[in-house]
Scaffold this motif. Sequence first.
Motif, PDB file in Angstrom:
ATOM      1  N   THR A   1       0.842  -1.193   0.000  1.00 30.66           N
ATOM      2  CA  THR A   1       0.000   0.000   0.000  1.00 30.66           C
ATOM      3  C   THR A   1       0.881   1.247   0.000  1.00 30.66           C
ATOM      4  O   THR A   1       2.037   1.199   0.430  1.00 30.66           O
ATOM      5  N   GLN A   2       0.307   2.327  -0.480  1.00 29.95           N
ATOM      6  CA  GLN A   2       1.014   3.603  -0.509  1.00 29.95           C
ATOM      7  C   GLN A   2       0.172   4.661   0.197  1.00 29.95           C
ATOM      8  O   GLN A   2      -1.052   4.698   0.044  1.00 29.95           O
TER       9      GLN A   2
ATOM     10  N   ILE B   1       6.379  10.344   0.311  1.00 31.24           N
ATOM     11  CA  ILE B   1       5.449   9.298  -0.123  1.00 31.24           C
ATOM     12  C   ILE B   1       5.904   7.989   0.504  1.00 31.24           C
ATOM     13  O   ILE B   1       7.070   7.580   0.353  1.00 31.24           O
ATOM     14  N   GLY B   2       4.983   7.324   1.204  1.00 34.88           N
ATOM     15  CA  GLY B   2       5.312   6.090   1.898  1.00 34.88           C
ATOM     16  C   GLY B   2       4.819   4.862   1.171  1.00 34.88           C
ATOM     17  O   GLY B   2       3.743   4.864   0.574  1.00 34.88           O
ATOM     18  N   CYS B   3       5.622   3.825   1.225  1.00 35.86           N
ATOM     19  CA  CYS B   3       5.267   2.521   0.659  1.00 35.86           C
ATOM     20  C   CYS B   3       5.278   1.520   1.813  1.00 35.86           C
ATOM     21  O   CYS B   3       6.336   1.212   2.379  1.00 35.86           O
ATOM     22  N   ILE B   4       4.101   1.031   2.191  1.00 33.80           N
ATOM     23  CA  ILE B   4       3.943   0.169   3.362  1.00 33.80           C
ATOM     24  C   ILE B   4       3.812  -1.273   2.898  1.00 33.80           C
ATOM     25  O   ILE B   4       2.993  -1.589   2.026  1.00 33.80           O
ATOM     26  N   CYS B   5       4.621  -2.129   3.479  1.00 32.53           N
ATOM     27  CA  CYS B   5       4.620  -3.541   3.093  1.00 32.53           C
ATOM     28  C   CYS B   5       4.579  -4.413   4.342  1.00 32.53           C
ATOM     29  O   CYS B   5       4.733  -3.937   5.466  1.00 32.53           O
TER      30      CYS B   5
ATOM     31  N   TYR C   1       3.369   8.419  -8.709  1.00 37.50           N
ATOM     32  CA  TYR C   1       4.585   7.734  -8.276  1.00 37.50           C
ATOM     33  C   TYR C   1       4.224   6.348  -7.745  1.00 37.50           C
ATOM     34  O   TYR C   1       3.349   6.204  -6.894  1.00 37.50           O
ATOM     35  N   PHE C   2       4.928   5.340  -8.272  1.00 37.07           N
ATOM     36  CA  PHE C   2       4.691   3.942  -7.891  1.00 37.07           C
ATOM     37  C   PHE C   2       5.946   3.388  -7.216  1.00 37.07           C
ATOM     38  O   PHE C   2       7.069   3.648  -7.669  1.00 37.07           O
ATOM     39  N   CYS C   3       5.743   2.628  -6.158  1.00 41.44           N
ATOM     40  CA  CYS C   3       6.850   1.879  -5.566  1.00 41.44           C
ATOM     41  C   CYS C   3       6.801   0.426  -6.063  1.00 41.44           C
ATOM     42  O   CYS C   3       5.727  -0.098  -6.384  1.00 41.44           O
ATOM     43  N   ARG C   4       7.961  -0.197  -6.109  1.00 41.06           N
ATOM     44  CA  ARG C   4       8.056  -1.569  -6.619  1.00 41.06           C
ATOM     45  C   ARG C   4       8.980  -2.367  -5.710  1.00 41.06           C
ATOM     46  O   ARG C   4      10.119  -1.964  -5.450  1.00 41.06           O
ATOM     47  N   LEU C   5       8.457  -3.505  -5.241  1.00 40.60           N
ATOM     48  CA  LEU C   5       9.222  -4.387  -4.365  1.00 40.60           C
ATOM     49  C   LEU C   5       9.251  -5.782  -4.965  1.00 40.60           C
ATOM     50  O   LEU C   5       8.211  -6.441  -5.086  1.00 40.60           O
ATOM     51  N   ASN C   6      10.443  -6.217  -5.390  1.00 38.21           N
ATOM     52  CA  ASN C   6      10.608  -7.565  -5.946  1.00 38.21           C
ATOM     53  C   ASN C   6       9.592  -7.857  -7.055  1.00 38.21           C
ATOM     54  O   ASN C   6       8.983  -8.936  -7.104  1.00 38.21           O
ATOM     55  N   GLY C   7       9.378  -6.894  -7.925  1.00 35.88           N
ATOM     56  CA  GLY C   7       8.483  -7.090  -9.059  1.00 35.88           C
ATOM     57  C   GLY C   7       7.022  -6.825  -8.776  1.00 35.88           C
ATOM     58  O   GLY C   7       6.199  -6.912  -9.684  1.00 35.88           O
TER      59      GLY C   7
END
Length: 208
Positions: free
Chosen positions: A27-28, A43-47, A104-110
């Motif tokens: 989620t962002q 901008i935060g990217c929550i995983c 803006y998009f974050c990407r984690l391991n694809g």
Amino acid sequence: MRWLLAGCWGLALISFSAAPEPGTKITQKPRFYGVKTRKNVAIGCICGRGWLASRARWFKADRYEEGVATRREVVAGKRFKFLDGHEQKYLFLHDVRVEDSGVYFCRLNGTWGPGTALQVARALDLSQAERRTKMKDGLIILQGLLLAVCIAAVLLRKRQIMENKESMYEEPEVDHIYEGLAIESCEGGLYEELYVYAQAEGTEAPWE
């Protein structure tokens, strides 16, 4: 032999912890940013815990509906900073400009995040806005005056045309028809004097 089995189990546990858990989502926050120029944005990217060892990569697109191939990777620099925490990854934008607007998009391991829209607007200059407002009001008043003058000119011209038509078809007054034709009165009888002047020279009057 026991130590060998314990080592294998340890490697298996490490591999499971490094891989994301099934159903883990990214989620962002926030999903939308609306700021003025020269501001700082985070901008935060929550995983989940399954992404602890992952490093986030950030991409920018002009709109949400653009394809993945058109997304441009954001490179760390003077105005763009990255921070990879345990469960939250951050993208910091310093001194934002109008051209920084986008998604803006974050990407984690694809795996892609849902995206965060950033809208940057120029700061409003109040004095300039008031000056433009007064200028617009003046133009509106001037247009109204010109319109009123045009309408008045048209009405006046129409009235003059109607008056000219009425004067052309005006009936003459009866009292002035025979003006100048009045016969001057004579002291004697009119017909007797005319008869005297009508006699030829040398003839005698019948009563002589």
